[in-house]
Write a protein that holds these residues in place. Structure first.
Motif, PDB file in Angstrom:
ATOM      1  N   ALA A 251       0.823  -1.206   0.000  1.00 29.86           N
ATOM      2  CA  ALA A 251       0.000   0.000   0.000  1.00 29.86           C
ATOM      3  C   ALA A 251       0.855   1.254   0.000  1.00 29.86           C
ATOM      4  CB  ALA A 251      -0.923   0.009   1.221  1.00 29.86           C
ATOM      5  N   ALA A 252       2.061   1.171   0.537  1.00 25.29           N
ATOM      6  CA  ALA A 252       2.981   2.306   0.575  1.00 25.29           C
ATOM      7  C   ALA A 252       4.362   1.796   0.951  1.00 25.29           C
ATOM      8  CB  ALA A 252       2.521   3.368   1.580  1.00 25.29           C
ATOM      9  N   ALA A 253       5.384   2.590   0.595  1.00 28.02           N
ATOM     10  CA  ALA A 253       6.767   2.263   0.941  1.00 28.02           C
ATOM     11  C   ALA A 253       7.420   3.486   1.562  1.00 28.02           C
ATOM     12  CB  ALA A 253       7.546   1.817  -0.294  1.00 28.02           C
ATOM     13  N   PHE A 254       8.310   3.244   2.530  1.00 29.14           N
ATOM     14  CA  PHE A 254       9.001   4.373   3.165  1.00 29.14           C
ATOM     15  C   PHE A 254      10.493   4.050   3.356  1.00 29.14           C
ATOM     16  CE2 PHE A 254       6.899   1.730   6.264  1.00 29.14           C
ATOM     17  CZ  PHE A 254       7.765   1.608   7.346  1.00 29.14           C
ATOM     18  N   PRO A 255      11.262   4.058   2.259  1.00 27.15           N
ATOM     19  CA  PRO A 255      12.705   3.822   2.370  1.00 27.15           C
ATOM     20  C   PRO A 255      13.403   4.982   3.077  1.00 27.15           C
ATOM     21  CG  PRO A 255      12.121   4.464   0.137  1.00 27.15           C
ATOM     22  CD  PRO A 255      10.835   4.295   0.875  1.00 27.15           C
ATOM     23  N   VAL A 256      14.240   4.646   4.069  1.00 21.13           N
ATOM     24  CA  VAL A 256      14.959   5.653   4.852  1.00 21.13           C
ATOM     25  C   VAL A 256      16.457   5.472   4.618  1.00 21.13           C
ATOM     26  CG1 VAL A 256      15.323   6.613   7.157  1.00 21.13           C
ATOM     27  CG2 VAL A 256      13.129   5.527   6.598  1.00 21.13           C
ATOM     28  N   CYS A 257      17.134   6.548   4.305  1.00 21.28           N
ATOM     29  CA  CYS A 257      18.577   6.551   4.024  1.00 21.28           C
ATOM     30  C   CYS A 257      18.982   5.358   3.164  1.00 21.28           C
ATOM     31  CB  CYS A 257      19.413   6.638   5.297  1.00 21.28           C
ATOM     32  SG  CYS A 257      19.231   5.304   6.491  1.00 21.28           S
ATOM     33  N   GLY A 258      18.175   5.100   2.142  1.00 18.38           N
ATOM     34  CA  GLY A 258      18.466   4.014   1.210  1.00 18.38           C
ATOM     35  C   GLY A 258      17.961   4.368  -0.178  1.00 18.38           C
TER      36      GLY A 258
ATOM     37  N   LEU B  45       2.521   4.272  -6.784  1.00 21.24           N
ATOM     38  CA  LEU B  45       2.660   3.728  -5.433  1.00 21.24           C
ATOM     39  C   LEU B  45       3.037   4.851  -4.475  1.00 21.24           C
ATOM     40  CD1 LEU B  45       2.929   1.295  -3.443  1.00 21.24           C
ATOM     41  CD2 LEU B  45       5.350   1.217  -4.076  1.00 21.24           C
ATOM     42  N   PRO B  46       2.313   5.042  -3.378  1.00 22.87           N
ATOM     43  CA  PRO B  46       2.725   6.050  -2.391  1.00 22.87           C
ATOM     44  C   PRO B  46       4.104   5.713  -1.819  1.00 22.87           C
ATOM     45  CG  PRO B  46       0.451   5.373  -2.022  1.00 22.87           C
ATOM     46  CD  PRO B  46       1.023   4.418  -3.028  1.00 22.87           C
ATOM     47  N   ILE B  47       5.044   6.636  -1.934  1.00 24.30           N
ATOM     48  CA  ILE B  47       6.414   6.432  -1.458  1.00 24.30           C
ATOM     49  C   ILE B  47       6.849   7.683  -0.708  1.00 24.30           C
ATOM     50  CG2 ILE B  47       8.822   5.964  -2.091  1.00 24.30           C
ATOM     51  CD1 ILE B  47       7.812   4.685  -4.662  1.00 24.30           C
ATOM     52  N   TYR B  48       7.377   7.497   0.494  1.00 26.37           N
ATOM     53  CA  TYR B  48       7.891   8.624   1.286  1.00 26.37           C
ATOM     54  C   TYR B  48       9.332   8.308   1.670  1.00 26.37           C
ATOM     55  CZ  TYR B  48       7.257  12.909   3.999  1.00 26.37           C
ATOM     56  OH  TYR B  48       7.331  14.201   4.463  1.00 26.37           O
ATOM     57  N   MET B  49      10.275   9.134   1.167  1.00 31.00           N
ATOM     58  CA  MET B  49      11.697   8.942   1.424  1.00 31.00           C
ATOM     59  C   MET B  49      12.183   9.915   2.496  1.00 31.00           C
ATOM     60  SD  MET B  49      12.897   8.698  -2.547  1.00 31.00           S
ATOM     61  CE  MET B  49      11.414   9.211  -3.419  1.00 31.00           C
TER      62      MET B  49
END
Length: 646
Positions: free
Chosen positions: A287-294, A311-315
């Motif tokens: 439903a969503a992705a939240f990659p952090v420092c990657g 696709l909802p994505i929050y970096m």
């Protein structure tokens, strides 16, 4: 005969007593025992306390000292050896019977906090010495269950072929959060490369994953599962994404009440890259992705950009990240997705990563840990105010120069754009990449905080995040409750009830506007005699009074618990709008309302503005009810109207 039997028993007892006494002489009973207590913090798992039991009653803990023994790694000049260091005691509580005590310690640094390589503890209370460590507990980690899953064959970085994968998982409190109709959401966390191994706990302990299990987070999601596979989807490792997906699917099948439309995936560092690997391989699953420092290794292909743009994505990343390729790769991915037409891709840039304990780690490690930007994600950042994330959030509305960072890169803001300049390697020329648009806070995506954005994403679109049983989806105020809840303006009275018909008091109105303002720092003393120091509404009332948004009641009091009227709310909102520089020209003469003559003189102009601007509306009977109480459902509707208008 009975006397002889008793004599034999007595003799045996005496002999046994002599044996015990003799044994005690040979091996004295320990003076007590120590259980080490760990807490999971932003920097990883730290030893923060000792639970001590005593062999006999202790009268006082005065003068207690605690010493840690730890392992010193071998160097060119010294072999591996043990050393001692004192631990600072924050608090010491002795049980009433004197047989046990709880010591709270200042969290350690890398010595026994980050890598936890202690080898012993010693507690000294006068002549009493206890150095017998018998246990080790971690309440944060222990709330996660451990399991090993059978998976398809896979390898890690072309290593040994394996057919299993360890995982830790958290189950929501299903009494506190009754199951939504579609089931509970699932949050998947993928750890960094430093958390590889086989102990099936470090993926929880090292990145503060328990933050997702805390009440604050669980309230946002209405209860949620958390799953953390270990040695997960490698960014390019043999068949690893398929193995990780197998674990996810098995977990969902086992639990039986996971909402398949609300499965979220994120991770940090190597886990951030692995998050990209998972959504590249399974673009329609999450439903969503939240990659952090990657960043997405190798950059995204045209096909992948097309598959991922919806696709909802929050970096999240810090510009000072130790790995310049991560920062530039994240910016490039964001730019490409935006250029492809993505309407729900977001990026928050911080200058540095800051958290409790960072100074101690830097002192030991010798470098700035700006790679630790997952601390912001797990702490549910808003990027505002004077708190740690507000101080480090890069404001692209102000021209500025940043760096040089530890990795040699620099950055600048000019005309609302952020530009990052770095060298791919020592031999190459500097390369610059500019963010396509301003830096984003969660509110720029429409939500009060990072986790609130995640919680409402769904494969069917953006859904209400709350699970209030007393707010039916077809009620006229349901949309307003969704709005104020997801923006963090009004929470529930309990985890499952909103109480839409409950009246609102003056303290609550001030608090909600203070939240809307971003909860700025407050200076000065108490504004009113009946607003006690430490009250949950103290800062809000002080802020509102300092800015002329609320006034007192003429006798030095504020009467925070007095229920507010609709005309009073109109006046307060009018003052807030004036404080914000809002256009106040809209007006209505109110002649169409049958009870307009009941409006107090002091509130007349404010009510004319509120009605004229569409912030306040009348009832179906053509009344304004100026003296009526402000119930929570009406308050939510009025707030929503104000926010959408202004």
């Amino acid at each position: 005969m009975m006397k002889q039997l008793l004599a034999l028993v007595l003799c045996a007892a005496l002999m046994l007593g002599c044996t015990v006494m003799a044994g005690a002489t040979e091996a004295p009973a320990p003076a007590g025992s120590i259980t080490v207590v760990r807490d999971v913090m932003a920097m990883g798992e730290a030893i923060t306390g000792l639970n001590v039991t005593f062999a006999g009653p202790v009268e006082s803990l005065d003068g207690a000292k605690i010493t840690a023994t730890y392992t010193v790694a071998a160097t060119d000049t010294e072999p591996e050896h043990e050393a001692e260091a004192p631990r600072e005691i924050v608090d010491a509580v002795l049980a009433e019977d004197g047989l046990s005590a709880v010591f709270t310690l200042v969290p350690g640094t890398m010595m026994d906090g980050w890598t936890n390589n202690y080898s012993g503890y010693k507690v000294e209370i006068g002549d009493l010495v206890i150095d017998n460590v018998e246990g080790d507990i971690s309440p944060d980690v222990d709330q996660f269950e451990a399991k090993t899953y059978t998976t398809p064959e896979h390898s890690y970085s072309e290593g040994e072929i394996v057919t299993t994968m360890d995982a830790r998982y958290f189950v929501p409190d299903k009494e506190a959060y009754p199951k939504p109709e579609a089931g509970y959401p699932l949050i998947i966390w993928l750890h960094g490369i430093g958390e590889f191994g086989d102990d099936n706990r470090i993926q929880i302990a090292a990145n503060d994953v328990p933050a997702w299990a805390e009440k604050e987070s669980q309230d946002i999601f209405g209860g949620a599962y958390v799953l953390a596979p270990q040695k997960h989807a490698g960014a390019g490792s043999g068949n690893c994404p398929a193995a990780t997906m197998s674990v996810i699917e098995q977990f969902i099948a086992e639990m039986g009440d996971v909402d398949a439309g609300r499965v979220y995936i994120g991770g940090c560092s190597y886990g951030g890259m692995s998050t990209w690997a998972m959504i590249r391989n399974y673009p329609d699953f999450f439903a969503a992705a939240f990659p952090v420092c990657g960043n997405p290794p190798g950059n995204l292909t045209e096909k992948e950009i097309e598959e991922l743009k919806d696709l909802p994505i929050y970096m999240t990343v810090a510009a000072g990240d130790n790995y310049s390729g991560i920062v530039s790769g994240v910016i490039q991915a964001y730019n490409e997705l935006k250029a492809a037409g993505s309407q729900n891709v977001h990026l928050s840039l911080f200058n540095h990563s800051e958290f409790e304990g960072a100074e101690g780690i830097v002192a030991v490690a010798g470098y700035v840990l700006d790679h630790f930007s997952w601390v912001y994600a797990h702490a549910d950042y808003d990027g505002k105010g004077e708190d740690y994330d507000g101080k480090n959030f890069i404001d692209t509305s102000v021209d500025a120069e940043y760096g040089p960072y530890a990795n040699g890169a620099t950055a600048s803001v000019k005309d609302g754009k952020f530009t990052y300049t770095y060298k791919a390697d020592e031999e190459s020329d500097p390369v610059s990449i500019t963010l396509d648009g301003p830096n984003q806070r969660p509110e720029d995506a429409g939500y009060d905080s990072f986790k609130r954005w995640i919680a409402v994403q769904c494969k069917r679109g953006v859904l209400p995040v709350h699970t209030f049983t007393d707010v039916p989806a077809d009620e006229w105020y349901a949309g307003a409750v969704d709005f104020v809840f997801r923006k963090g303006l009004i929470s529930g009275v309990t985890a499952t009830t909103f109480c839409p018909d409950m009246a609102t008091d003056r303290a609550m109105i001030a608090t909600v506007l203070y939240r809307l303002e971003g909860q700025p720092a407050v200076t000065g003393g108490a504004a009113f005699s009946d607003v006690p120091a430490g009250a949950w509404y103290e800062d809000a009332v002080r802020w509102a009074a300092e800015n002329g948004i609320v006034t007192g009641c003429g006798d030095g009091t504020f009467q925070p618990k007095r229920l507010a009227t609709r005309e009073e709310l109109a006046v307060i909102l009018h003052r807030y709008a004036e404080h914000k520089g809002v256009d106040l020209s809209a007006s209505d003469d109110l002649s169409s309302f049958s009870d307009q003559d009941q409006i107090s003189a002091y509130a007349r102009s404010a009510m004319e503005w509120a009605v004229g601007s569409g912030v306040i509306t009348g009832t179906d009977n053509g009344e304004l009810l100026p003296k009526g109480q402000v119930v929570r459902s009406h308050f939510a509707e009025i707030l929503k109207a104000y926010c959408e208008k202004f």
